[in-house]
Design a protein around this motif. Structure first.
Motif, short mmCIF file in Angstrom:
data_model
loop_
_atom_site.label_atom_id
_atom_site.label_comp_id
_atom_site.label_asym_id
_atom_site.label_seq_id
_atom_site.Cartn_x
_atom_site.Cartn_y
_atom_site.Cartn_z
N THR A 11 0.81 -1.22 0.00
CA THR A 11 0.00 0.00 0.00
C THR A 11 0.85 1.27 0.00
N CYS A 12 2.15 1.13 0.26
CA CYS A 12 3.09 2.26 0.35
C CYS A 12 2.83 3.18 1.55
N GLN A 13 2.08 2.68 2.53
CA GLN A 13 1.87 3.47 3.73
C GLN A 13 3.20 3.73 4.45
N TRP A 14 4.12 2.79 4.34
CA TRP A 14 5.44 2.97 4.94
C TRP A 14 6.15 4.20 4.38
N GLY A 15 5.92 4.49 3.10
CA GLY A 15 6.52 5.68 2.51
C GLY A 15 5.88 6.95 3.03
N ARG A 16 4.57 6.91 3.18
CA ARG A 16 3.88 8.08 3.71
C ARG A 16 4.27 8.35 5.16
N ASN A 17 4.61 7.29 5.89
CA ASN A 17 5.01 7.42 7.29
C ASN A 17 6.52 7.62 7.45
N HIS A 18 7.25 7.63 6.33
CA HIS A 18 8.71 7.78 6.34
C HIS A 18 9.38 6.66 7.13
N HIS A 19 8.88 5.45 6.93
CA HIS A 19 9.49 4.27 7.54
C HIS A 19 10.50 3.65 6.58
N ASN A 20 11.32 2.78 7.11
CA ASN A 20 12.32 2.06 6.33
C ASN A 20 11.88 0.61 6.12
N ILE A 21 12.54 -0.06 5.17
CA ILE A 21 12.35 -1.50 4.97
C ILE A 21 13.73 -2.15 4.96
N VAL A 22 13.89 -3.21 5.73
CA VAL A 22 15.14 -3.97 5.77
C VAL A 22 14.85 -5.38 5.27
N ILE A 23 15.55 -5.79 4.22
CA ILE A 23 15.35 -7.12 3.62
C ILE A 23 16.65 -7.90 3.75
N THR A 24 16.61 -9.01 4.47
CA THR A 24 17.81 -9.82 4.69
C THR A 24 17.60 -11.24 4.18
N GLY A 25 18.69 -11.92 3.89
CA GLY A 25 18.62 -13.30 3.43
C GLY A 25 19.85 -13.66 2.64
N PRO A 26 20.02 -14.95 2.34
CA PRO A 26 21.21 -15.41 1.62
C PRO A 26 21.27 -14.88 0.20
N THR A 27 22.42 -14.98 -0.41
CA THR A 27 22.60 -14.49 -1.77
C THR A 27 21.69 -15.23 -2.75
N GLY A 28 21.15 -14.49 -3.71
CA GLY A 28 20.32 -15.09 -4.75
C GLY A 28 18.89 -15.36 -4.35
N ILE A 29 18.47 -14.96 -3.16
CA ILE A 29 17.13 -15.29 -2.66
C ILE A 29 16.06 -14.36 -3.22
N GLY A 30 16.48 -13.19 -3.75
CA GLY A 30 15.51 -12.26 -4.34
C GLY A 30 15.37 -10.94 -3.60
N LYS A 31 16.33 -10.61 -2.76
CA LYS A 31 16.25 -9.37 -1.97
C LYS A 31 16.19 -8.12 -2.86
N SER A 32 17.10 -8.07 -3.82
CA SER A 32 17.16 -6.90 -4.70
C SER A 32 15.89 -6.76 -5.52
N TYR A 33 15.38 -7.88 -5.99
CA TYR A 33 14.18 -7.85 -6.82
C TYR A 33 12.98 -7.34 -6.03
N ILE A 34 12.84 -7.78 -4.79
CA ILE A 34 11.73 -7.31 -3.96
C ILE A 34 11.88 -5.82 -3.69
N ALA A 35 13.11 -5.39 -3.39
CA ALA A 35 13.34 -3.95 -3.16
C ALA A 35 12.97 -3.14 -4.39
N GLU A 36 13.31 -3.65 -5.58
CA GLU A 36 12.99 -2.95 -6.82
C GLU A 36 11.48 -2.89 -7.06
N ALA A 37 10.79 -3.96 -6.69
CA ALA A 37 9.33 -3.97 -6.84
C ALA A 37 8.70 -2.91 -5.95
N PHE A 38 9.17 -2.78 -4.72
CA PHE A 38 8.66 -1.74 -3.83
C PHE A 38 8.98 -0.35 -4.38
N ALA A 39 10.17 -0.20 -4.97
CA ALA A 39 10.54 1.09 -5.55
C ALA A 39 9.63 1.44 -6.72
N ASN A 40 9.34 0.44 -7.55
CA ASN A 40 8.45 0.65 -8.69
C ASN A 40 7.08 1.12 -8.20
#
Length: 215
Positions: A11-40
């Protein structure tokens, strides 16, 4: 993965509230892709966004110190609604990098949002930063108002050969999405600027988020 959290973040409410998102996990799991989807999705809601791999962001700070554009660079980042920092913690920080990163996060705290991806769990970030006092200050500005996604599983690169035709089509969509990001307003040493992503790709972010909380 917490499906209710994905639904909430979509919903992007986190952006309206000026919150952060932290995505952790092993290499190749899809962290960057999820971050890019939220950015889009954030860009479709009218936010501006920039993305850097952590080593490049730190290198930009060092270069800016040397050529006299340091304050200008900090001001540019401070005005950007969403800053993505990918692959955080890959290398040990120098004292100059720690202090520079603290300035970046201080400028954004409570005013803008930041998405950080890392192979390391947040519990190890204090040691990765190195200097206890600066580590406390940096993490205080990141973690306390952050939504956390801890990913588990095999590398998507390893499992790609096992995909069905439908899953392979989704992977091809992922590649198109990444291409759209790099073509949005150009890709340079200044990082990816997501703000100009073309409308023809905008539905991919929605499809990505639906995929995340429907599996």
């Amino acid at each position: 993965m917490d499906k209710s959290l994905i639904l909430s973040l979509a919903t992007c409410q986190w952006g309206r509230n000026h919150h952060n998102i932290v995505i952790t996990g092993p290499t190749g799991i899809g962290k960057s892709y999820i971050a890019e989807a939220f950015a889009n999705k954030a860009c479709r809601e009218g936010y501006t966004a920039l993305s850097y791999r952590s080593p490049r962001l730190l290198r930009e700070l060092t270069i800016a110190r040397g050529d006299g554009s340091y304050i200008k660079l900090l001001n540019r980042w401070a005005k950007t609604d969403l800053l993505i920092i990918d692959d955080w913690g890959l290398t040990a920080l120098t004292d100059e990098e720690r202090r520079g990163f603290l300035e970046v996060m201080e400028d954004r705290h409570g005013l803008k949002s930041t998405i950080i991806t890392s192979q390391y769990p947040v519990s190890k970030w204090h040691d990765l930063i190195g200097e206890p006092t600066l580590a406390d200050a940096i993490l205080d500005r990141i973690v306390h108002n952050a939504h956390k996604l801890a990913l588990k599983g095999e590398s998507m690169r390893k499992t790609k050969t096992k995909l069905t035709q439908s899953e392979q089509q989704q992977q091809d969509t992922n590649v198109q999405l990444r291409y759209a990001f790099s073509r949005g307003t150009g890709c340079s040493d200044q990082g990816f600027d997501f703000t100009g992503i073309r409308n023809k790709y905008s539905g991919m972010a929605v499809n990505t988020l639906k995929l995340l909380y429907s599996t």
